[in-house]
Motif scaffolding. Structure first.
Motif, PDB file in Angstrom:
ATOM      1  N   PRO A 136       0.890  -1.028  -0.021  1.00 31.96           N
ATOM      2  CA  PRO A 136      -0.132   0.032  -0.156  1.00 31.96           C
ATOM      3  C   PRO A 136       0.881   1.323  -0.041  1.00 31.96           C
ATOM      4  N   PRO A 137       0.400   2.414  -0.520  1.00 29.73           N
ATOM      5  CA  PRO A 137       1.140   3.689  -0.478  1.00 29.73           C
ATOM      6  C   PRO A 137       1.537   4.013   0.771  1.00 29.73           C
ATOM      7  N   GLY A 138       0.729   3.687   1.873  1.00 32.30           N
ATOM      8  CA  GLY A 138       1.258   4.232   3.397  1.00 32.30           C
ATOM      9  C   GLY A 138       2.417   3.491   3.625  1.00 32.30           C
ATOM     10  N   HIS A 139       2.637   2.163   3.424  1.00 33.61           N
ATOM     11  CA  HIS A 139       3.859   1.490   3.601  1.00 33.61           C
ATOM     12  C   HIS A 139       5.069   1.953   3.109  1.00 33.61           C
ATOM     13  N   LEU A 140       4.951   2.684   1.681  1.00 30.64           N
ATOM     14  CA  LEU A 140       5.956   3.337   1.346  1.00 30.64           C
ATOM     15  C   LEU A 140       6.548   4.561   1.905  1.00 30.64           C
ATOM     16  N   GLU A 141       5.358   5.396   2.298  1.00 31.73           N
ATOM     17  CA  GLU A 141       5.605   6.720   3.283  1.00 31.73           C
ATOM     18  C   GLU A 141       6.522   6.006   4.306  1.00 31.73           C
ATOM     19  N   GLU A 142       6.147   5.199   5.060  1.00 32.39           N
ATOM     20  CA  GLU A 142       6.756   4.741   6.189  1.00 32.39           C
ATOM     21  C   GLU A 142       8.166   4.351   5.969  1.00 32.39           C
ATOM     22  N   LEU A 143       8.441   3.494   4.893  1.00 34.26           N
ATOM     23  CA  LEU A 143       9.768   3.100   4.503  1.00 34.26           C
ATOM     24  C   LEU A 143      10.675   4.133   4.171  1.00 34.26           C
ATOM     25  N   VAL A 144      10.094   5.083   3.563  1.00 37.38           N
ATOM     26  CA  VAL A 144      10.873   6.402   3.161  1.00 37.38           C
ATOM     27  C   VAL A 144      11.081   7.202   4.342  1.00 37.38           C
ATOM     28  N   THR A 145      10.208   7.481   5.302  1.00 39.42           N
ATOM     29  CA  THR A 145      10.506   8.035   6.582  1.00 39.42           C
ATOM     30  C   THR A 145      11.303   7.345   7.207  1.00 39.42           C
ATOM     31  N   ALA A 146      11.353   6.145   7.524  1.00 42.96           N
ATOM     32  CA  ALA A 146      12.286   5.392   8.441  1.00 42.96           C
ATOM     33  C   ALA A 146      13.782   5.517   7.784  1.00 42.96           C
ATOM     34  N   TYR A 147      13.783   5.748   6.595  1.00 45.03           N
ATOM     35  CA  TYR A 147      15.040   5.702   5.695  1.00 45.03           C
ATOM     36  C   TYR A 147      15.521   7.081   6.147  1.00 45.03           C
ATOM     37  N   HIS A 148      15.058   8.224   5.893  1.00 45.05           N
ATOM     38  CA  HIS A 148      15.578   9.442   5.874  1.00 45.05           C
ATOM     39  C   HIS A 148      15.457   9.898   7.455  1.00 45.05           C
ATOM     40  N   GLY A 149      14.542   9.251   8.447  1.00 44.33           N
ATOM     41  CA  GLY A 149      14.552   9.838   9.756  1.00 44.33           C
ATOM     42  C   GLY A 149      13.567  10.757   9.889  1.00 44.33           C
ATOM     43  N   ARG A 150      13.019  11.319   8.868  1.00 43.92           N
ATOM     44  CA  ARG A 150      11.829  11.937   8.940  1.00 43.92           C
ATOM     45  C   ARG A 150      11.041  12.208   7.732  1.00 43.92           C
ATOM     46  N   ARG A 151       9.711  12.572   7.742  1.00 49.51           N
ATOM     47  CA  ARG A 151       9.095  12.654   6.831  1.00 49.51           C
ATOM     48  C   ARG A 151       9.026  13.654   5.753  1.00 49.51           C
ATOM     49  N   LEU A 152       9.473  13.580   4.517  1.00 48.56           N
ATOM     50  CA  LEU A 152      10.096  14.109   3.526  1.00 48.56           C
ATOM     51  C   LEU A 152       9.061  14.111   2.130  1.00 48.56           C
ATOM     52  N   ARG A 153       8.144  15.221   2.067  1.00 44.29           N
ATOM     53  CA  ARG A 153       7.043  14.681   0.916  1.00 44.29           C
ATOM     54  C   ARG A 153       7.727  14.514  -0.611  1.00 44.29           C
ATOM     55  N   HIS A 154       8.912  15.356  -0.864  1.00 46.50           N
ATOM     56  CA  HIS A 154       9.548  15.006  -2.053  1.00 46.50           C
ATOM     57  C   HIS A 154      10.071  13.774  -2.221  1.00 46.50           C
ATOM     58  N   LYS A 155      10.624  13.234  -1.217  1.00 43.04           N
ATOM     59  CA  LYS A 155      11.450  12.044  -1.253  1.00 43.04           C
ATOM     60  C   LYS A 155      10.511  10.831  -1.400  1.00 43.04           C
ATOM     61  N   ILE A 156       9.110  11.012  -0.653  1.00 43.26           N
ATOM     62  CA  ILE A 156       8.099   9.857  -0.905  1.00 43.26           C
ATOM     63  C   ILE A 156       7.361   9.935  -2.330  1.00 43.26           C
ATOM     64  N   ALA A 157       7.410  10.994  -2.713  1.00 43.13           N
ATOM     65  CA  ALA A 157       6.733  11.423  -4.150  1.00 43.13           C
ATOM     66  C   ALA A 157       7.945  10.714  -5.137  1.00 43.13           C
ATOM     67  N   ARG A 158       9.235  11.221  -5.027  1.00 41.75           N
ATOM     68  CA  ARG A 158      10.286  10.603  -5.781  1.00 41.75           C
ATOM     69  C   ARG A 158      10.333   9.043  -5.974  1.00 41.75           C
ATOM     70  N   ALA A 159      10.147   8.362  -4.751  1.00 36.50           N
ATOM     71  CA  ALA A 159       9.958   6.888  -4.525  1.00 36.50           C
ATOM     72  C   ALA A 159       8.923   6.673  -5.331  1.00 36.50           C
ATOM     73  N   ARG A 160       7.634   7.046  -5.259  1.00 34.24           N
ATOM     74  CA  ARG A 160       6.549   6.487  -5.792  1.00 34.24           C
ATOM     75  C   ARG A 160       6.585   6.538  -7.405  1.00 34.24           C
ATOM     76  N   LEU A 161       7.222   7.675  -7.999  1.00 32.18           N
ATOM     77  CA  LEU A 161       7.579   7.725  -9.357  1.00 32.18           C
ATOM     78  C   LEU A 161       8.604   6.917  -9.880  1.00 32.18           C
ATOM     79  N   LEU A 162       9.699   6.458  -8.947  1.00 32.10           N
ATOM     80  CA  LEU A 162      10.528   5.449  -9.475  1.00 32.10           C
ATOM     81  C   LEU A 162      10.080   4.109  -9.245  1.00 32.10           C
ATOM     82  N   GLY A 163       9.233   3.878  -8.313  1.00 28.26           N
ATOM     83  CA  GLY A 163       8.484   2.780  -8.382  1.00 28.26           C
ATOM     84  C   GLY A 163       7.662   2.598  -9.664  1.00 28.26           C
ATOM     85  N   LEU A 164       7.100   3.589  -9.923  1.00 26.29           N
ATOM     86  CA  LEU A 164       6.327   3.389 -11.273  1.00 26.29           C
ATOM     87  C   LEU A 164       7.150   2.915 -12.349  1.00 26.29           C
TER      88      LEU A 164
END
Length: 307
Positions: free
Chosen positions: A224-252
Motif C-alpha cells: 500500500p502507498p502508506g507503507h512506502l511513506e513509512e519506509l521512506v520516512t524510516a530511511y531518512h529519519g523524518r517525513r519528506l514529501r518530495h522523497k516520498i513522491a520521488r520513490a513513488r515515481l521511481l516505483g512506477l
C-alpha cells in the motif's frame, strides 16, 4: 532436504576447490530465474553456489560486476561473504546465511519497514559499485531489444513514453547523486537471521538513486502507498514529501521497466518453465493504473519542490 547431485552438477562442484575432495550434501534452494542456487555443506562449512541459468546478455547482467558488487556488499556488512568466483563456469560461491527469506507478508508488517530501511542504509553507505544503474536507461535499452527482435510488447506500452520523459525531467530537478543499490529487493532477497537483515543477489546492482531502491521494494511487493511513506520516512529519519513522491515515481518506473525484462524473457528464454509474460503483465497493469491516475500530476509537483 538433500538432493541427488546428478552427474553434471557433481562434476561442476568438483571443479570448485573449496567444495571438492570430500563428503558433501547438496540442497537446491528456491527462487532465482536466471540462476540455479544450491546449499552445499562440506566439512569446512556451508555455502551457497549460484550457477547461471542463462548468459544474461540481453538482460544486461554482467557477471563480473555482480561479483564485484557482492564483494562490496559483504564489505558493507549487509551481503553474504564471497568465497569463490569462477567466471568460466558461471559460478559464484557465497557463505550460507542461517536466515529465513522474507515474504510479502513480512513487508506488509509495518514493524519490519524500519529494519528494511536500516539494511538499505548500510548498503548505501558502503563501497561504491563498479557500474551504475538507471532504470530510464535500462528501460530504453530493453525496449530497443524487444523491438529489434520482434518480441511481444504489451498493448499501449509506447503510449506512456511521453509520461516517462516527464518523470525523468522532473526527477532531474532535485537529483542528489547516487549510492550503491541492490535494485532488485524482492522479498526473497531480504533475509532475516532473527537479529538483523541481510540483502542478497547483486545481479542488477549498481550505483543509483536511493529512492529507486525504496520505490522498487514497494513496487515489487505491491505494498500500500502508506507503507512506502513509512519506509521512506524510516530511511531518512523524518517525513519528506518530495522523497516520498520521488520513490513513488521511481516505483512506477520500476514496474514499467521490469515489464520489458519479462517480455525479453518470454521471447528469448525457453529453458526455464516460468510464465514470464503473465508476471510482466501484472506489473504493467499496475503501471498503467498509475500512469492514468489523476494523482500523477501531483506526484510530479511534489517531487520537484521543497517540502
Amino acid at each position: 532436504m538433500a538432493v541427488s547431485e546428478g552427474s553434471e552438477l557433481s562434476a561442476l562442484l568438483d571443479r570448485v576447490p573449496l567444495l571438492a575432495g570430500g563428503p558433501r550434501t547438496v540442497e537446491e534452494l528456491p527462487g532465482g530465474l536466471t540462476n540455479r542456487n544450491y546449499k552445499v555443506v562440506v566439512p569446512g562449512g556451508a555455502y551457497v553456489v549460484r550457477v547461471q541459468a542463462s548468459d544474461g546478455a540481453l538482460l544486461a547482467i554482467d557477471r563480473d560486476a555482480e561479483h564485484a558488487s557482492s564483494l562490496a556488499a559483504a564489505a558493507a556488512g549487509v551481503g553474504a561473504p564471497v568465497h569463490a568466483y569462477l567466471p568460466e563456469l558461471g559460478v559464484l560461491v557465497v557463505g550460507y546465511l542461517p536466515a529465513r527469506a522474507f515474504t510479502e507478508a513480512d513487508l506488509l508488517d509495518a514493524a519490519n519497514l524500519a529494519r528494511v530501511a536500516e539494511a538499505c542504509r548500510r548498503l548505501h553507505a558502503g563501497p561504491r559499485f563498479v557500474r551504475d544503474f538507471d532504470m530510464f536507461e535500462v528501460q530504453r535499452r530493453y525496449l530497443e531489444i524487444v523491438r529489434e527482435r520482434g518480441f511481444r510488447l504489451p498493448a499501449r506500452y509506447l503510449d506512456f513514453l511521453p509520461d516517462v520523459e516527464r518523470i525523468r525531467k522532473c526527477l532531474a530537478v532535485r537529483a542528489e547523486g547516487t549510492v550503491p543499490c541492490n535494485n532488485d529487493l524482492l522479498p526473497g532477497n531480504i533475509l532475516d537471521d532473527g537479529e538483523r537483515l541481510w540483502l542478497i543477489d547483486y545481479e542488477y546492482a549498481g550505483n543509483n538513486d536511493p529512492c529507486f531502491e525504496l520505490g522498487n521494494i514497494w513496487s515489487e511487493s505491491a505494498l500500500p502507498p502508506g507503507h512506502l511513506e513509512e519506509l521512506v520516512t524510516a530511511y531518512h529519519g523524518r517525513r519528506l514529501r518530495h522523497k516520498i513522491a520521488r520513490a513513488r515515481l521511481l516505483g512506477l518506473m520500476s514496474k514499467y521497466g521490469w515489464t520489458l525484462w519479462a517480455a525479453i524473457q518470454d521471447g528469448a528464454n525457453d529453458r526455464i518453465a516460468f510464465d514470464f509474460w503473465s508476471w510482466g503483465m501484472e506489473k504493467y497493469e499496475r503501471a498503467v493504473a498509475e500512469f492514468t491516475s489523476r494523482g500523477l500530476a501531483g506526484l510530479l509537483d511534489e517531487a520537484a519542490r521543497d517540502d
